[in-house]
Motif scaffolding. Structure first.
Motif, PDB file in Angstrom:
ATOM      1  N   GLN A  79       0.825  -1.212   0.000  1.00  0.00           N
ATOM      2  CA  GLN A  79       0.000   0.000   0.000  1.00  0.00           C
ATOM      3  C   GLN A  79       0.860   1.264   0.000  1.00  0.00           C
ATOM      4  O   GLN A  79       0.591   2.216  -0.734  1.00  0.00           O
ATOM      5  N   LYS A  80       1.900   1.269   0.822  1.00  0.00           N
ATOM      6  CA  LYS A  80       2.750   2.460   0.895  1.00  0.00           C
ATOM      7  C   LYS A  80       3.425   2.731  -0.443  1.00  0.00           C
ATOM      8  O   LYS A  80       3.542   3.891  -0.867  1.00  0.00           O
TER       9      LYS A  80
ATOM     10  N   GLU B 279       2.506   0.493   9.073  1.00  0.00           N
ATOM     11  CA  GLU B 279       2.154  -0.465   8.029  1.00  0.00           C
ATOM     12  C   GLU B 279       1.374  -1.626   8.628  1.00  0.00           C
ATOM     13  O   GLU B 279       1.378  -1.853   9.837  1.00  0.00           O
ATOM     14  N   SER B 280       0.673  -2.365   7.759  1.00  0.00           N
ATOM     15  CA  SER B 280      -0.026  -3.566   8.170  1.00  0.00           C
ATOM     16  C   SER B 280      -0.204  -4.429   6.927  1.00  0.00           C
ATOM     17  O   SER B 280       0.387  -4.140   5.882  1.00  0.00           O
TER      18      SER B 280
ATOM     19  N   THR C 243      -4.187  -3.577  -2.435  1.00  0.00           N
ATOM     20  CA  THR C 243      -2.876  -3.699  -1.797  1.00  0.00           C
ATOM     21  C   THR C 243      -3.022  -4.389  -0.446  1.00  0.00           C
ATOM     22  O   THR C 243      -4.127  -4.577   0.069  1.00  0.00           O
ATOM     23  N   ARG C 244      -1.874  -4.728   0.131  1.00  0.00           N
ATOM     24  CA  ARG C 244      -1.826  -5.097   1.541  1.00  0.00           C
ATOM     25  C   ARG C 244      -1.377  -3.844   2.285  1.00  0.00           C
ATOM     26  O   ARG C 244      -0.408  -3.187   1.884  1.00  0.00           O
TER      27      ARG C 244
ATOM     28  N   MET D  47      -6.756   1.893   8.001  1.00  0.00           N
ATOM     29  CA  MET D  47      -7.107   3.295   8.215  1.00  0.00           C
ATOM     30  C   MET D  47      -6.837   4.125   6.965  1.00  0.00           C
ATOM     31  O   MET D  47      -7.595   5.037   6.632  1.00  0.00           O
ATOM     32  N   ALA D  48      -5.771   3.813   6.243  1.00  0.00           N
ATOM     33  CA  ALA D  48      -5.472   4.532   5.006  1.00  0.00           C
ATOM     34  C   ALA D  48      -6.566   4.279   3.974  1.00  0.00           C
ATOM     35  O   ALA D  48      -7.010   5.198   3.275  1.00  0.00           O
ATOM     36  N   ASP D  49      -7.020   3.030   3.883  1.00  0.00           N
ATOM     37  CA  ASP D  49      -8.053   2.670   2.911  1.00  0.00           C
ATOM     38  C   ASP D  49      -9.392   3.304   3.282  1.00  0.00           C
ATOM     39  O   ASP D  49     -10.138   3.766   2.415  1.00  0.00           O
TER      40      ASP D  49
END
Length: 267
Positions: free
Chosen positions: A116-117, A146-147, A176-177, A181-183
């Motif tokens: 994701q990043k 990250e997660s 993404t993985r 919270m970002a999603d």
């Protein structure tokens, strides 16, 4: 007599979707789309198929009149956006349904999806914005946790289809993985800034009612995954610039207002 006209089921920024036999659909990418983009979507979609999520089955790559495409399971029904354009009184219901689907997605974890990043970084670097603001966003992104939750990357009502078997989530090309919270922030931001074009019937009703959609979605999602403002707010600045990097003209001014306000608060 020539071949019968192919039935178009829909179209988007990257591709058109056509019927492909009785139970399949062909997502045919526009000419000039690099093959690696098509292969990436097919590979990601196959990973998503391994989870207990409502999503179309993914089949083979094909080429049709010089265009690359992916064969999917055909799923019929209106998108959630289309339902809302026909009946704006369903905003709260649609927001809660979206939150339920997004929460179910984020309960899944994967180490086989792209980072994701890395995806957000590419989109931030693509954004047309001052270099110092871009650098702030990249620095902010680097410091965030990250997660490996399954994240959609572009989850909104036009990517949910209401089929006879229930709601189905479409368009996993940005999956993404990463950190849920970002999603969540990405989807909330889309509901906040995206507008249906004026030429679409009932667009004004949707655009006026989308605040209710936003509130219902965020409230229900945070019931599933409670989070403090300290966990949510730091994502908004880099995510807003990543969304700017998707180059959607109708969203640009609203995004720039959000980015301008937040950039003054970021070191």
């Amino acid at each position: 007599m020539g071949e019968p006209a192919r039935v178009k089921l829909g179209q988007g920024r990257q591709a058109e979707v056509f019927e492909y036999g009785d139970q399949k659909a062909l997502k045919l990418f526009y000419p000039g789309t690099p093959l690696h983009v098509v292969e990436h979507e097919r590979n990601v979609s196959r990973v998503i198929n391994e989870f207990d999520l409502p999503t179309p089955r993914t089949y083979e790559l094909v080429q049709d009149e010089g265009r690359d495409g992916i064969v999917y399971e055909k799923v019929e029904g209106p998108t959630l956006l289309k339902v809302l354009l026909a009946d704006a009184s369903k905003m709260a219901w649609a927001g809660e349904l979206s939150a339920e689907l997004h929460s179910k997605m984020h309960a899944c974890r994967s180490d086989r999806l792209p980072s994701q990043k890395a995806s957000l970084e590419r989109r931030i670097r693509s954004a047309q914005i001052e270099e110092d603001i871009r650098d702030k966003a990249l620095h902010a992104l680097e410091s965030l946790p990250e997660s490996n939750e399954v994240c959609h990357g572009d989850f909104h009502p036009d990517n949910v289809l209401l089929s006879p078997r229930g709601p189905v989530i479409l368009d996993w090309v940005n999956a993404t993985r990463g950190n849920r919270m970002a999603d969540f922030v990405f989807s909330a931001l889309i509901l906040k800034v995206a507008e249906v074009p004026d030429f679409i019937p009932n667009a004004d009703l949707f655009n006026h009612g989308r605040t209710e959609l936003f509130k219902a979605y965020t409230k229900k999602y945070l019931q599933h995954y409670p989070a403090s403002m300290q966990e949510i707010v730091p994502w908004i600045f880099p995510v807003a610039i990543a969304r700017l990097g998707d180059h959607i003209p109708s969203e640009r001014l609203r995004l720039l207002k959000i980015i301008s306000r937040l950039s003054r608060q970021v070191e």
